[in-house]
Design a protein around this motif. Structure first.
Motif, short mmCIF file in Angstrom:
data_model
loop_
_atom_site.label_atom_id
_atom_site.label_comp_id
_atom_site.label_asym_id
_atom_site.label_seq_id
_atom_site.Cartn_x
_atom_site.Cartn_y
_atom_site.Cartn_z
N UNK D 6 0.87 -1.19 0.00
CA UNK D 6 0.00 0.00 0.00
C UNK D 6 0.89 1.22 0.00
N UNK D 31 -2.94 0.54 9.60
CA UNK D 31 -4.39 0.31 9.47
C UNK D 31 -4.83 0.44 8.01
N UNK D 32 -4.39 1.50 7.35
CA UNK D 32 -4.79 1.69 5.95
C UNK D 32 -4.27 0.54 5.10
N UNK D 34 -3.66 -2.50 6.03
CA UNK D 34 -4.43 -3.71 6.38
C UNK D 34 -5.77 -3.70 5.65
N UNK D 35 -6.42 -2.56 5.67
CA UNK D 35 -7.72 -2.42 5.01
C UNK D 35 -7.59 -2.71 3.52
N UNK D 36 -6.55 -2.15 2.90
CA UNK D 36 -6.39 -2.34 1.46
C UNK D 36 -5.95 -3.77 1.13
N UNK D 39 -9.17 -5.65 1.10
CA UNK D 39 -9.94 -5.32 -0.10
C UNK D 39 -9.36 -6.02 -1.33
N UNK D 44 -13.70 -6.64 1.67
CA UNK D 44 -13.64 -5.35 2.37
C UNK D 44 -14.04 -5.50 3.83
N UNK D 45 -13.29 -4.80 4.69
CA UNK D 45 -13.59 -4.85 6.12
C UNK D 45 -15.01 -4.38 6.39
N UNK D 46 -15.48 -3.46 5.57
CA UNK D 46 -16.85 -2.95 5.73
C UNK D 46 -17.87 -4.09 5.66
N UNK D 49 -17.84 -6.01 8.99
CA UNK D 49 -18.61 -5.28 10.00
C UNK D 49 -20.11 -5.41 9.75
N UNK D 54 -16.42 -7.64 14.28
CA UNK D 54 -15.42 -6.60 14.37
C UNK D 54 -14.07 -7.24 14.72
N UNK D 55 -13.00 -6.54 14.37
CA UNK D 55 -11.66 -7.09 14.54
C UNK D 55 -10.79 -6.11 15.32
#
Lengths: 152, 152, 152, 152
Positions: D6, D31-32, D34-36, D39, D44-46, D49, D54-55
């Motif tokens: 990333x 964090x960013x 990890x999210x990417x 994805x 996607x983490x969304x 959730x 939740x993690x």
């Protein structure tokens, strides 16, 4: 008018217990958008600092219209409408990329400071040159800034 | 007028390569000052949220006059001049504690939202009551809010 | 052992959509606690910087045990167990003030850099002196640091 | 091993009076990244959730080797070496993009929580499936996650 679009993905750390972006983070979005606008114009802020010029923020305002949510992709639109003298005025719109809904508007005013003398100065020529070229596109022949900073 | 002073010590993480407080952090200072103003009035924001009311920021503006530096102790002054209807208007001053120099001024506008219905509402009675008591001190007999929120 | 307690009120901006403090903010808590520990020992970090010494973080670790929530009052406990040579080791505990529940533990390692030469150096004498005095309280006769940095 | 890169441009607000990135911001970079990574794996983490999982971060550590400076482009490399059971372990490297110098290394440990019951759970099947596919590339026939998450 100079117009540049910077994209930002909303991060988890930016969202509050209401589940929406906490308002202070918009100030950070505007800074990143401003930096990328200057870079697209061919004038990285890092070069201005290296030349001894800093551009502190002297005023900012934000109006929040609709919330942004976690993982939203945002368009942060920077607009410059006039050449700066002692101050540079920037207008902003924040939009949800997918829907183009207007989430927030903002204005930021910067001034110019000679770092060595710690005194306010007029807008430096190197900045005026790139802004003038982008604001008056008919005068620019290579058009390089037009790619990402579309004059309207 | 309700007037409350919240003190903040400038942290290293808040200072930028110019050696001064990065402008976005003032937004955080105002939030902390607002929270402590409500607490001093006897109405913690946490209780409002527990009652299902959230108060999103709808507008903010800041004017930066003099820089704050690392380890400065700041006075963040919150002022409320009138009772809210649909919106609560707050005025701020940020001063260097030692010298009382004015470093920045700010305005923040909040609205009221019923969280369950996700709809804007008028200012809740519990908030109006504490504000009215503090704004009209001659009517308040116990004077408890006067200690930290001096009406003028 | 040097032990110092710094208190922090959890702010709205620090809480995430889970309703708890976002983990990155604990790093900021530790910095503020560290700064106040040095100040309580009689050696503001600002004075070290003015003397040309900076103390970058070279390592940090955090373990999260229980969540902290909005508006919680936290005790951030800084512990120094030994005199630094090339590195200063700090241990931390974060506790909910009211209940003294342990929410997180942390370790931070700092080094010392001569800013002018941009080179690592040994712990400066001025720091060793205040740490030694606080670590060996029987040798300190005025006891001033004992008030807020209780040796055990 | 799953490996994802990333990119992040260092912002002015992230730099401290030493002129380098303030250490706490690396936690945000991870964090960013990890999210990417999730994805890119197609999860996607969304969505996690939205599925009630939740993690939270239960542990993190960072080692800082070389400073990052304003406007540097950084590669944040996320590595997952094994399938999670109760915990997901992530390793990180932060490199200056241009030179590939190693600036920092990190480890983050996440757990899984059923939000409705507020109880820790084992890694959800939907996550195990995408991780297993990416960790055992010979078994995946469509190869879609390979594009951005190169298995080694």
């Amino acid at each position: 008018m100079i117009r540049h679009v910077y994209q930002h993905r909303v991060r988890y750390r930016e969202c509050d217990p209401m589940g929406m972006v906490y308002h202070a983070h918009y100030v950070d979005y505007l800074e990143a958008a401003r930096t990328e606008t200057l870079r697209a114009l061919g004038l990285p802020y890092r070069e201005l600092e290296a030349a001894g010029i800093i551009m502190p923020v002297v005023a900012l305002s934000l109006r929040f219209i609709q919330p942004a949510y976690y993982d939203d992709l945002l368009d942060i639109v920077t607009m410059i409408r006039e050449l700066p003298r002692a101050r540079l005025f920037l207008d902003y719109e924040v939009r949800r990329h997918e829907t183009q809904e207007l989430l927030a508007t903002g204005q930021v005013t910067l001034c110019f400071v000679d770092r060595a003398r710690n005194r306010p100065i007029r807008a430096p020529k190197v900045l005026l040159d790139v802004l003038q070229q982008a604001l008056a596109p008919s005068l620019s022949t290579d058009g390089q800034p037009k790619r990402s900073c579309l004059p309207k």
